[in-house]
Design an enzyme around this catalytic site. Structure first.
Site, PDB file in Angstrom:
ATOM      1  N   GLU A 163       0.889  -0.942  -0.014  1.00 41.59           N
ATOM      2  CA  GLU A 163       0.566   0.480  -0.201  1.00 41.59           C
ATOM      3  C   GLU A 163       1.333   0.891  -0.494  1.00 41.59           C
ATOM      4  O   GLU A 163       0.324   1.756   0.736  1.00 41.59           O
ATOM      5  CB  GLU A 163      -0.711   0.182   1.307  1.00 41.59           C
ATOM      6  CG  GLU A 163      -1.750  -1.242   1.159  1.00 41.59           C
ATOM      7  CD  GLU A 163      -3.563  -0.752   2.396  1.00 41.59           C
ATOM      8  OE1 GLU A 163      -2.655  -0.518   3.251  1.00 41.59           O
ATOM      9  OE2 GLU A 163      -3.482  -1.954   2.205  1.00 41.59           O
ATOM     10  N   GLU A 374      -5.966  -8.885   1.391  1.00 40.59           N
ATOM     11  CA  GLU A 374      -6.540  -7.949   1.991  1.00 40.59           C
ATOM     12  C   GLU A 374      -7.850  -7.851   2.715  1.00 40.59           C
ATOM     13  O   GLU A 374      -7.840  -7.257   1.030  1.00 40.59           O
ATOM     14  CB  GLU A 374      -5.729  -6.768   3.163  1.00 40.59           C
ATOM     15  CG  GLU A 374      -4.839  -6.960   4.217  1.00 40.59           C
ATOM     16  CD  GLU A 374      -4.047  -6.025   4.518  1.00 40.59           C
ATOM     17  OE1 GLU A 374      -4.948  -4.306   5.165  1.00 40.59           O
ATOM     18  OE2 GLU A 374      -2.471  -5.277   4.452  1.00 40.59           O
TER      19      GLU A 374
HETATM   20  C1  BG6 Z   1      -4.439  -2.104   5.383  1.00 38.73           C
HETATM   21  C2  BG6 Z   1      -2.885  -2.129   6.159  1.00 38.73           C
HETATM   22  O1  BG6 Z   1      -3.782  -0.611   5.586  1.00 38.73           O
HETATM   23  O2  BG6 Z   1      -5.213  -2.182   6.445  1.00 38.73           O
HETATM   24  C3  BG6 Z   1      -3.089  -3.092   7.195  1.00 38.73           C
HETATM   25  O3  BG6 Z   1      -2.454  -2.837   4.878  1.00 38.73           O
HETATM   26  C4  BG6 Z   1      -4.061  -2.615   8.487  1.00 38.73           C
HETATM   27  O4  BG6 Z   1      -1.285  -2.952   7.733  1.00 38.73           O
HETATM   28  C5  BG6 Z   1      -5.723  -3.037   7.280  1.00 38.73           C
HETATM   29  O5  BG6 Z   1      -3.909  -2.782   9.424  1.00 38.73           O
HETATM   30  C6  BG6 Z   1      -6.372  -2.169   8.905  1.00 38.73           C
HETATM   31  O6  BG6 Z   1      -6.074  -1.031   8.109  1.00 38.73           O
HETATM   32  P1  BG6 Z   1      -6.696  -0.464  10.354  1.00 38.73           P
HETATM   33  O7  BG6 Z   1      -6.119   1.053  10.154  1.00 38.73           O
HETATM   34  O8  BG6 Z   1      -7.927  -0.117  10.497  1.00 38.73           O
HETATM   35  O9  BG6 Z   1      -6.105  -1.301  10.898  1.00 38.73           O
END
Ligand code: BG6
Length: 469
Positions: A163, A374
């Site tokens: 990202e 993800e």
């Molecule tokens: C993604 C990242 O942007 O979102 C993760 O790669 C991150 O590392 C995930 O934890 C969720 O975001 P957040 O801010 O809710 O933890």
């Protein structure tokens, strides 16, 4: 329909969010080790010093993953654990740790899918300008080479960066992530270019090693859709996609930057410093990139912005471009809509947005191989009589997996799905209360692990290859 045999069901994590052991066994200090300790930066001052102690408990955790039937585990390597000061001596204890993690995965037949950079930069490099300094590119090349040479006999799936849009925009536009710089648009674009160049160089190097694995990059994928059919709003959504999607995928997949953005950056004096030789490297490496990873959480609902850009709060949820705020250039704003569903943190829940976004990518980039690297629900999970009944998470993942199935049916080259996250972990700015995992971690009881309802559900999905979805 079952998911095809070569489709990987996985789950993911990242070093800083799970490992802990921040100063053990020769690890160097990372930018996050420093940034998270600046008062007021994170929720209740939480940090990853201990995180969920995966560094000491990886065996227990991977055993649980195996019990869940996980086919692949996506995790990241901490650069300062391998090369403590970024570009100097290699730390043998760091190599040993990741060898152990990889071997433990392989013992259970779990495919390791490794991210080289998930935001934890050696602090020494950050202090020298981080991703705005071209020397960081050389240091990254060397670090990647050490990883390929140490682990490449067993690791056959590599992601260079996680990202870039997030760590560059939160790092240089909103100041919510390290190095905490606010509103420096020139630096923001410079950092993104340096990251694409580092990616291209590392892809070239990897191919020269002939390790016969695959390598790609992961971006957060937030396709923008106009709120209605008004031409101004349709234009605003196009603009958002040019800046947030095409700017990130074009240099990797087409080997050149989108001219729409380049022309505007030229006009506004924001064009990164680049050389012809660097642009040539991007051009020549595009066909060597094997796949793209998409981190999909939510789409953007976009309309034309008429208001001045105001200084935003320094959180991810309240940053420029997040729902309720104007983009950094003031052209569009992202809004929340009454007929949409949102999580407790205000992130839209939209499996349709994933499918529409995948269609959009297919139109622009053809049959590129894609992994969802993800996708998941950040929530405060209900505990009833000691059981973690995370039904909203099950619903969320179920709906998104259905969208993935549909995508495969319409010919999108989707080869895997990694739920975020395998285990509850540190949510960067939100501490430990925003949970994502299949495995619960009890912060009041020695970080003990417990299986959530979703753990059993995902196991069944994997066993039946999603047939019932
Ligand atoms: C993604 C990242 O942007 O979102 C993760 O790669 C991150 O590392 C995930 O934890 C969720 O975001 P957040 O801010 O809710 O933890």
């Amino acid at each position: 329909m079952r998911f095809p045999k070569d489709f990987l069901f996985g789950a993911a994590s990242a070093a800083y969010q799970v490992e802990g052991a921040w100063n053990e066994d020769g690890k160097g200090v990372s930018n996050w080790d420093v940034f998270s300790k600046i008062p007021g930066k994170t929720f209740n001052g939480t940090n990853g010093d201990v995180a969920v102690d995966h560094y000491h408990r990886y065996k227990e955790d991977i055993k649980l993953m195996a019990e869940m039937g996980l086919e692949s585990y996506r995790f990241s390597i901490s650069w300062p654990r391998i090369i403590p000061n970024g570009d100097g001596e290699v730390n043998p204890k760091g190599i040993e740790f990741y060898n152990n993690v990889i071997n433990e995965c392989l013992k259970y037949g779990i495919v390791p899918f490794v991210t080289l950079y998930h935001w934890d930069l050696p602090q020494v490099l950050e202090e020298n300008g981080g991703w705005t300094n071209k020397k960081t590119i050389d240091a990254f090349e060397r670090y990647a080479q050490v990883c390929f040479e140490s682990f490449g006999d067993r690791v056959k799936h590599w992601i260079t960066f996680n990202e870039a849009v997030v760590f560059c925009s939160l790092g240089y536009l909103t100041g919510a992530h390290p190095p905490g710089i606010v509103n420096d648009v020139k630096k923001y674009f410079q950092a993104t270019h340096n990251v694409f160049l580092a990616h291209a160089k590392v892809v070239n190097n990897y191919k020269k090693l002939k390790q016969y694995g695959e390598i790609g990059i992961t971006h957060v994928f937030a396709p923008a859709f106009s709120v209605d059919n008004e031409p101004d709003n349709i234009f605003a959504a196009k603009h958002a996609n040019e800046y947030n999607t095409n700017w990130y995928y074009d240099p990797v997949l087409k080997g050149e930057y989108p001219s729409y953005v380049v022309n505007q950056l030229k006009e506004k004096g924001w064009l990164p410093d680049w050389t012809e030789e660097e642009l040539e490297i991007l051009k020549n490496s595009a066909d060597k990139n094997d796949f793209i990873g998409l981190n999909y959480y939510q789409p953007g609902r976009v309309m034309k912005n008429y208001e001045p850009v105001v200084e935003c709060e320094h959180t991810r949820e309240k940053s420029t471009g997040a729902p309720g705020n104007a983009s950094f250039d003031g052209v569009y704003k992202t809004v929340m809509m009454e007929d949409k569903k949102y999580t407790k943190w205000g992130w839209e829940i939209s499996p349709e947005g994933l499918l529409d976004g995948l269609r959009m990518l297919k139109e622009r980039y053809g049959d590129v191989k894609i992994y969802i690297t993800e996708n998941g629900l950040g929530d405060e999970d209900p505990i009833i009589e000691g059981e973690i009944v995370d039904i909203p998470r099950i619903k969320y993942i179920e709906e998104h997996l259905k969208a993935c199935k549909e995508a495969i049916k319409i010919g999108i080259n989707l080869k895997g799905y990694y739920a975020w996250s395998v285990i509850d972990l540190l949510s960067w700015l939100n501490g430990y209360k925003k949970q994502y995992g299949f495995i619960y971690v009890d912060h009041n009881d020695n970080l003990n692990r417990k299986k959530k309802l979703s753990f059993h559900w995902y196991k069944h999905i994997i066993e039946t290859r999603g047939e019932e979805l």
